[in-house]
Scaffold this active site. Sequence first.
Site, mmCIF file in Angstrom:
data_model
loop_
_atom_site.group_PDB
_atom_site.id
_atom_site.type_symbol
_atom_site.label_atom_id
_atom_site.label_comp_id
_atom_site.label_asym_id
_atom_site.label_seq_id
_atom_site.Cartn_x
_atom_site.Cartn_y
_atom_site.Cartn_z
ATOM 1 N N TYR A 293 -34.244 -35.247 144.747
ATOM 2 C CA TYR A 293 -33.342 -34.487 144.207
ATOM 3 C C TYR A 293 -33.382 -34.838 142.775
ATOM 4 C CZ TYR A 293 -29.065 -31.393 143.520
ATOM 5 O OH TYR A 293 -28.175 -30.557 143.199
ATOM 6 N N TYR A 343 -34.312 -24.804 140.646
ATOM 7 C CA TYR A 343 -33.249 -25.525 140.840
ATOM 8 C C TYR A 343 -32.328 -24.786 141.899
ATOM 9 C CZ TYR A 343 -28.929 -28.152 140.659
ATOM 10 O OH TYR A 343 -27.519 -28.774 141.005
#
Lengths: 395, 129
Positions: A293, A343
């Site tokens: 991430y 994203y």
Amino acid sequence: MSDPVPAPHRRPVIAGLGITDMTRRIYGRTAPEFAVDAVRLALDDAGLELGDVQGLLTNAGITRGIGLSLQKDLGLRDLRLLSEIQAYGSSAGAMVQYASMAVSSGMVDVVVCVFADAPLQEGGGTGDAYAASRATPAGFSAIPYASGLRGAPSMYALAARRHMDTYGTTSEQFGAVAVAAREWAALNPLAQMREPITLADHQASRRIAEPLHLLDCCLVSNGAVALVITSGDRAAGLRQPPVHVLGWGQAHPGYVRERGSEFGLVSGATRSGPEALKMAGVTIQDVDVAEIYDCFTYTTVVSLEDYGFCEKGEGGPLAASGALGPNGTLRVNTGGGELSSYYLWGMTPLSEAVIQARGQGGARQSARHDVVLVSGNGGILDYHSTLVLSPHPHA
Amino acid sequence: MPVGPIHRDLPSTAFFDGTARGELLLRRCTACGHLCEPSTMTCPSCTGRTFDATPAAGGGRVVSWTVVHTRNGAGTVRTPVALVELDEGPWLEGQLVDVEPDRISTAMGVRVDFERAEGGEAIPVFRIV
């Protein structure tokens, strides 16, 4: 339960993946519309029908656009499992974990997990929209915004600065993370930003919240990703090569807001990583591909340290060595990550991990992909999840 | 940019009564005496859940800091904000006022002050000492 590994026929498998187009900014569509698209894509991918779905887990993004009503939007009847999941950036991994447990227990055979969000408005700034939606007008939680902090970039800036002060990490080292991500993105037809960038471009990009530049920040996107989780038995006859969910863990540190806090220095990966690897029966040295991430370049650095890809404090030098790019020694964020592809919270690393585990990464495919680690990070390092995926079942 | 407007809610009533008279109220655990940040509901030291309000002495140091850039029609506004460790131990975010952003560094000593936006409550800000 003495044996954490479920019976072979009930072992959880990711059998379907659906990603809406995020190579460009799409306006005028709602989060539920994106979610319906992604679920249908994932079911088609798996070779399943809407009528096969027994469970649905939803994770709404910053606009809180999807929830339980997605059942109705999909026309799903007689579900045996339905919930909204919220653990911010760790949610995608968490959804797969809950779906895996539901499948392993025999509760259901086919569970769909979906994340969708549509925060971008035509003509509006991404950061402003994101920050404003987080601001609460009253009480203690409103003090950071009233003080001038503007959402995630400014909070992560505080975390990144602490890491820099403590370990000597530099903005140029963060820049190396951004450059490597863009090199991978150039090889990924799903990525939004594919033009090469240099370290000088990173340094010259405008400041968002010092020490973070624009090119330290992820690409807020409108879209959705859905996954189909089923059992090993059920997956055997389906369309795609199965991706086995071998191990998982969560870690939510609960940082104290006082002297001695590890805020900014250590993430939950130090706990969820070893848990997930142990369950999978592998070590960090066995990991072939790591999808981390990367809401900000700093997040990649601190996560790599905490998983044990390097010593604590060495994440910056590791990035600066060129290890993270396509010509580097590690296989990290092979799709360009949240920095350069798209994203969608934890679905970004998770979707690329499924592609890599299947061996479908095309020009960016890692030759070795037996063990794929997926890292989810939410809040300001507050919430963490880890998955270990593999094209092979438990040994 | 100046501090923004903020309203009180039930849990923050005593805190904003304090800032209105120039006090930064911490929560002191009645069980163990630990001094906690103002929104604490469970003492991180002993899990106690009852607190007295205790004014902070006002001193602290910068744990971390950022300069937030916001764009308006005229250009870019730079707003320095710090994460401050009060001398008593609790952490608090607050704007750094009357300081040139390029002069800020971690571990600088600060002293609390208060500013309020029109129509809002006073909130803590920090000055370099």
